[in-house]
Design a protein around this motif. Structure first.
Motif, mmCIF file in Angstrom:
data_model
loop_
_atom_site.group_PDB
_atom_site.id
_atom_site.type_symbol
_atom_site.label_atom_id
_atom_site.label_comp_id
_atom_site.label_asym_id
_atom_site.label_seq_id
_atom_site.Cartn_x
_atom_site.Cartn_y
_atom_site.Cartn_z
ATOM 1 N N ALA A 1 0.601 -1.639 0.105
ATOM 2 C CA ALA A 1 -0.065 0.113 -0.561
ATOM 3 C C ALA A 1 0.944 1.642 0.149
ATOM 4 O O ALA A 1 1.394 1.051 0.774
ATOM 5 N N THR A 2 0.393 1.954 -0.377
ATOM 6 C CA THR A 2 1.183 3.661 -0.455
ATOM 7 C C THR A 2 0.613 4.639 0.504
ATOM 8 O O THR A 2 -0.604 4.217 1.151
ATOM 9 N N GLY A 3 0.276 5.784 0.210
ATOM 10 C CA GLY A 3 -0.128 6.978 0.584
ATOM 11 C C GLY A 3 -1.531 7.011 -0.440
ATOM 12 O O GLY A 3 -1.639 6.338 -1.931
ATOM 13 N N ASN B 1 -0.316 15.101 0.151
ATOM 14 C CA ASN B 1 0.188 16.110 0.218
ATOM 15 C C ASN B 1 2.330 15.400 1.129
ATOM 16 O O ASN B 1 2.446 16.363 2.065
ATOM 17 N N THR B 2 2.172 14.545 0.758
ATOM 18 C CA THR B 2 3.214 13.285 1.055
ATOM 19 C C THR B 2 4.324 12.862 0.134
ATOM 20 O O THR B 2 4.015 12.804 -1.367
ATOM 21 N N VAL B 3 5.475 12.595 0.748
ATOM 22 C CA VAL B 3 6.155 11.555 -0.101
ATOM 23 C C VAL B 3 6.970 10.467 0.399
ATOM 24 O O VAL B 3 7.291 10.484 1.996
ATOM 25 N N SER B 4 6.891 9.546 -0.047
ATOM 26 C CA SER B 4 7.246 8.108 0.934
ATOM 27 C C SER B 4 8.359 7.759 0.367
ATOM 28 O O SER B 4 8.466 8.120 -1.190
ATOM 29 N N GLN C 1 7.521 11.877 4.821
ATOM 30 C CA GLN C 1 7.534 13.261 4.823
ATOM 31 C C GLN C 1 6.523 13.771 3.850
ATOM 32 O O GLN C 1 6.110 13.904 3.337
ATOM 33 N N PRO C 2 5.803 14.744 4.987
ATOM 34 C CA PRO C 2 5.036 16.027 3.715
ATOM 35 C C PRO C 2 5.611 16.475 3.068
ATOM 36 O O PRO C 2 6.910 16.990 3.123
ATOM 37 N N VAL D 1 16.291 14.459 -3.095
ATOM 38 C CA VAL D 1 15.399 14.190 -3.659
ATOM 39 C C VAL D 1 14.528 15.470 -3.420
ATOM 40 O O VAL D 1 14.068 16.489 -2.616
ATOM 41 N N TRP D 2 13.919 15.781 -4.600
ATOM 42 C CA TRP D 2 13.200 16.667 -4.873
ATOM 43 C C TRP D 2 12.147 16.325 -5.283
ATOM 44 O O TRP D 2 11.555 15.486 -6.008
ATOM 45 N N VAL D 3 10.383 17.356 -4.825
ATOM 46 C CA VAL D 3 9.138 16.559 -5.517
ATOM 47 C C VAL D 3 9.406 18.320 -5.769
ATOM 48 O O VAL D 3 8.803 19.227 -5.265
#
Length: 428
Positions: free
Chosen positions: A342-344, A367-370, A383-384, A401-403
């Protein structure tokens, strides 16, 4: 430098404009329980998509010092970071500098980062990865006559969606969602079908800091990928249900391969012949023979398979299934699902670390990165991020890591447990 585009060259200390914010229509698209369209704007700007619309978008190399668009005579030295599946994501900065509403962000692993800002900003912005400041802002307007674009004349604008860099970091191919102001309205429903004007892919030249090629492809092109030998560029045409195969030497489409509803993500295996492409609204993944042009359904999935990533050795493939909140691990030889997790909420895009040990997945509605272990699929960190994270990339030079956040910012994280900052300081 030519006058065919509106290009701004920016030194690291310079500032651009306050980033544009999306219209209230895009904000409303993010309400709980609603599936947001890939793009919520038409050719005239951001508007709400109709109810029930599809959810969902020696070459020059940058040197490590000075202007990152300068040519480099050798590959930049890659720092020796800890294994990515042993580190944690540490928030470093929210980048707001630049006229950005980023649909995607992609590192060239040679000192440059490109953001693709679609119809809300109609530009791409290039950043120096060490200073995290913009160095070039380039409009998506080109001269159709100069590039000899059949059926078009005068100044035409695109809408940058996704990018892929050549391995030397010298060129980036950028898909353009539409031909602004030409033909029927282009949007994710594809309501206007064949009346939509076939669009384009632009090639960015890092040495010239400008577009140097414009290639005609299908309607509403989304994802772009290069074969490992870089002889062919693949483009998923969302509203044509097809895959464009472009000969990179001639910069012309060599074939168009039929697929199914709303194709998007692409990977190409090391044989330079076999590709996998997602068909988001058919809930299918296709195996494509680039030599014969034949395609077949290799895998049926949950709701809306969107993005594919391949390990560096080509032996493992990963898929995010957006509507099912799932990450799959797949054998590319057989298309057998080896594992899943499962992911977010609403995973959109992912990237794999330079060492192949970790996967980074953005969760659009959360509004997160896993971060996941690439071998076990264990979630290692979450993380948010900013508002509606939609693109993600791992940079090999900094270990960061860039989002890309659709709301108008970039979130930057250290993923080296501090080793990235030390390595960067030693390079300066």
């Amino acid at each position: 430098m030519t006058d065919r585009t509106a290009r701004t060259s920016i030194r690291p200390a310079a500032r651009l404009f306050v980033p544009l914010m999306l219209s209230s229509a895009l904000v409303l698209a993010g309400c709980s329980g609603q599936s947001a369209p890939e793009e919520t704007a038409t050719q005239t700007g951001p508007t709400a998509a109709p109810s029930g619309s599809p959810a969902e978008g020696t070459s020059p190399a940058a040197s490590q010092e000075g202007d990152p668009s300068e040519s480099a005579s050798a590959e930049p030295e890659r720092p020796d970071f800890p294994a990515s599946n042993t580190t944690g994501l540490v928030p470093l900065e929210t980048v707001e500098e630049g006229n950005i509403t980023p649909k995607s962000v992609v590192s060239n692993d040679h000192g440059l980062m490109i953001t693709n800002n679609m119809m809300y900003s109609h530009n791409v912005t290039l950043y120096d990865v060490h200073t995290r400041t913009p160095v070039v802002e380039l409009s998506d307007t080109v001269d159709a006559d100069e590039f000899e674009l059949e059926g078009l004349s005068g100044k035409v604008s695109g809408s940058p969606v996704e990018a892929v860099w050549t391995q030397d970091g010298g060129y980036a191919y950028v898909s353009q969602y539409l031909v602004d102001g030409h033909g029927a309205t282009a949007e994710d429903n594809c309501t206007n079908g064949q009346a939509i004007t076939p669009s384009m892919v632009y090639r960015y030249n890092a040495e010239q800091e400008d577009w140097d090629q414009v290639i005609r492809v299908g309607r509403v092109p989304k994802y772009v990928a290069l074969t490992p030998d870089e002889s062919q560029l693949l483009v998923s045409n969302w509203c044509d249900k097809s895959l464009s195969v472009v000969d990179t030497e001639s910069a012309e489409e060599s074939k168009r391969i039929p697929l199914n509803s709303m194709p998007r993500g692409i990977v190409v295996l090391p044989d330079n012949r076999t590709a996998y492409v997602t068909a988001m609204y058919a809930d299918e993944v296709y195996r494509v023979d680039l030599e014969t042009g034949e395609s077949e359904v290799a895998l049926r999935t949950g709701n809306r398979p969107r993005h594919l990533t391949l390990s560096a050795d080509g032996e493992t493939m990963y898929l995010v299934v957006t509507g099912a909140d799932q990450l799959l691990k797949i054998d590319p030889d057989t298309a057998e699902v080896l594992d899943s997790t499962a992911t977010g909420d609403e995973p959109r895009t992912m990237d794999i670390s330079e060492d192949g040990t970790a996967l980074y997945v953005v969760n659009y509605f959360e509004n997160t990165v896993s971060k996941f272990d690439a071998e076990t699929l264990e979630e290692l960190d979450r993380q948010p991020a900013g508002y509606h994270p939609i693109g993600v990339t791992h940079d090999a030079l900094t270990g960061e890591v860039w989002v890309a956040n659709y709301g108008g910012t970039l979130s930057v994280y250290d993923d080296t447990d501090g080793a990235g900052s030390d390595a960067a300081a030693n390079q300066d």
